[in-house]
Motif scaffolding. Structure first.
Motif, short mmCIF file in Angstrom:
data_model
loop_
_atom_site.label_atom_id
_atom_site.label_comp_id
_atom_site.label_asym_id
_atom_site.label_seq_id
_atom_site.Cartn_x
_atom_site.Cartn_y
_atom_site.Cartn_z
N PRO A 72 -18.21 23.95 17.10
CA PRO A 72 -17.39 24.43 18.05
C PRO A 72 -17.16 26.01 18.00
N SER A 79 -16.43 25.41 23.91
CA SER A 79 -15.54 25.33 23.04
C SER A 79 -15.24 26.88 22.42
N HIS A 80 -14.13 26.92 21.62
CA HIS A 80 -13.82 28.12 21.22
C HIS A 80 -12.60 27.87 20.08
N TYR A 97 -9.62 24.01 17.71
CA TYR A 97 -10.64 24.31 18.86
C TYR A 97 -10.35 23.92 20.10
N THR A 98 -10.43 24.44 21.04
CA THR A 98 -10.41 23.98 22.39
C THR A 98 -11.76 23.58 22.93
N ILE A 99 -12.18 22.62 23.67
CA ILE A 99 -13.26 22.09 24.09
C ILE A 99 -13.19 22.04 25.82
N ARG A 128 -8.45 20.69 29.26
CA ARG A 128 -9.11 20.86 27.97
C ARG A 128 -8.81 19.78 27.02
#
Length: 267
Positions: A72, A79-80, A97-99, A128
């Motif tokens: 990620p 992702s970040h 992390y968001t995806i 998300r």
């Protein structure tokens, strides 16, 4: 009568808890739990499309360990790193992390059916998935121990890019396993089995229509049909039942008021 009023009081107490506990996050453990979410209205149905892709992408072992097969930090699949600065999720020494940012161009890209879902399932890039990374396992796999679905506020809410805590849900490994049964490909026999297993009211002709319309993504189409449309019907039925129970409670109260007044007049 006492059973009816007790049930209503329980429902009211549960509703009050949800409305007054901003930090409480609802847990979704099954397809039936998904049906209770207001997909298509307060929650973009694209969240369900994204969750289906995620469930069929990760690895789940026999101990409920969930492994990401991508990094990620590299920006794969939109992702970040997520700092959780607004305190949406549990605080502490956690790495989130968001995806699912469909406009993020670096790294591996989300599949076409997630980036460009059917128009009725689009979500304007609000949906998300958030994961909490526990550690890095063997072969470089990222091991995660919590999965959430969430969404950005509507622009009209004037909340910037924050996530809506009232539309944030914790996803259990059990739910991910159920969703994984709706694999990316499925024949008519599998579709019928899934329909029967998860209590959908889809008949054989509608099942053939889903197969012809969605093709290789027919299982996703069936999942959306079961959760979104069946869920709407279930919510409407529950609302009608609650209205009937509420009216019975009012009649019950009115009866005792009249009965009490009558006793006072005769006293």
């Amino acid at each position: 009568m006492m059973k009816v009023s007790g049930r209503i009081l329980i429902r009211c107490a549960a509703l009050t808890l949800v409305l007054t506990s901003g930090s409480a996050i609802q847990i979704l453990d099954s397809i039936d739990d998904l049906k209770r979410i207001n997909f298509g209205r307060s929650v973009p149905t694209h969240s369900l499309v994204l969750l289906h892709w995620f469930a069929n992408t990760v690895t789940i072992d026999g101990y409920n360990g969930i492994s990401l097969n991508f990094d990620p930090d590299s920006g794969d699949y939109g992702s970040h790193y997520y700092g959780n600065y607004e305190g949406l999720l549990p605080l502490g020494n956690n790495r989130y992390y968001t995806i699912g940012n469909i406009y993020q161009e670096r790294g591996l890209q989300l599949p076409h059916h997630v980036v460009n879902p059917r128009p009725e399932y689009a979500g304007r890039n609000r949906a998300r998935i958030i994961v909490r990374v526990r550690h890095q396992g063997r072969q470089g796999l990222q091991i995660i121990d919590e999965v959430y679905i969430t969404q950005h506020y509507e622009m009209s809410d004037n909340q910037g890019t924050d996530y809506d805590p009232h539309q944030t849900f914790l996803i259990t490994p059990n739910l991910l396993r159920q969703i994984r049964q709706f694999s990316m490909n499925g024949d008519q026999h599998l579709l019928m089995s899934l329909r029967n297993r998860f209590g959908s009211n889809v008949d054989d002709s509608q099942l053939r229509l889903i197969r012809n319309t969605w093709g290789s993504l027919a299982c996703l189409g069936l999942l959306l049909r079961i959760v979104v449309q069946s869920g709407t019907s279930d919510r409407n039925n529950n609302l009608c039942n609650d209205c009937v129970l509420f009216m019975l409670l009012l009649l019950f109260i009115a009866f005792f008021i009249l009965f009490g007044n009558a006793n006072k007049q005769h006293a």
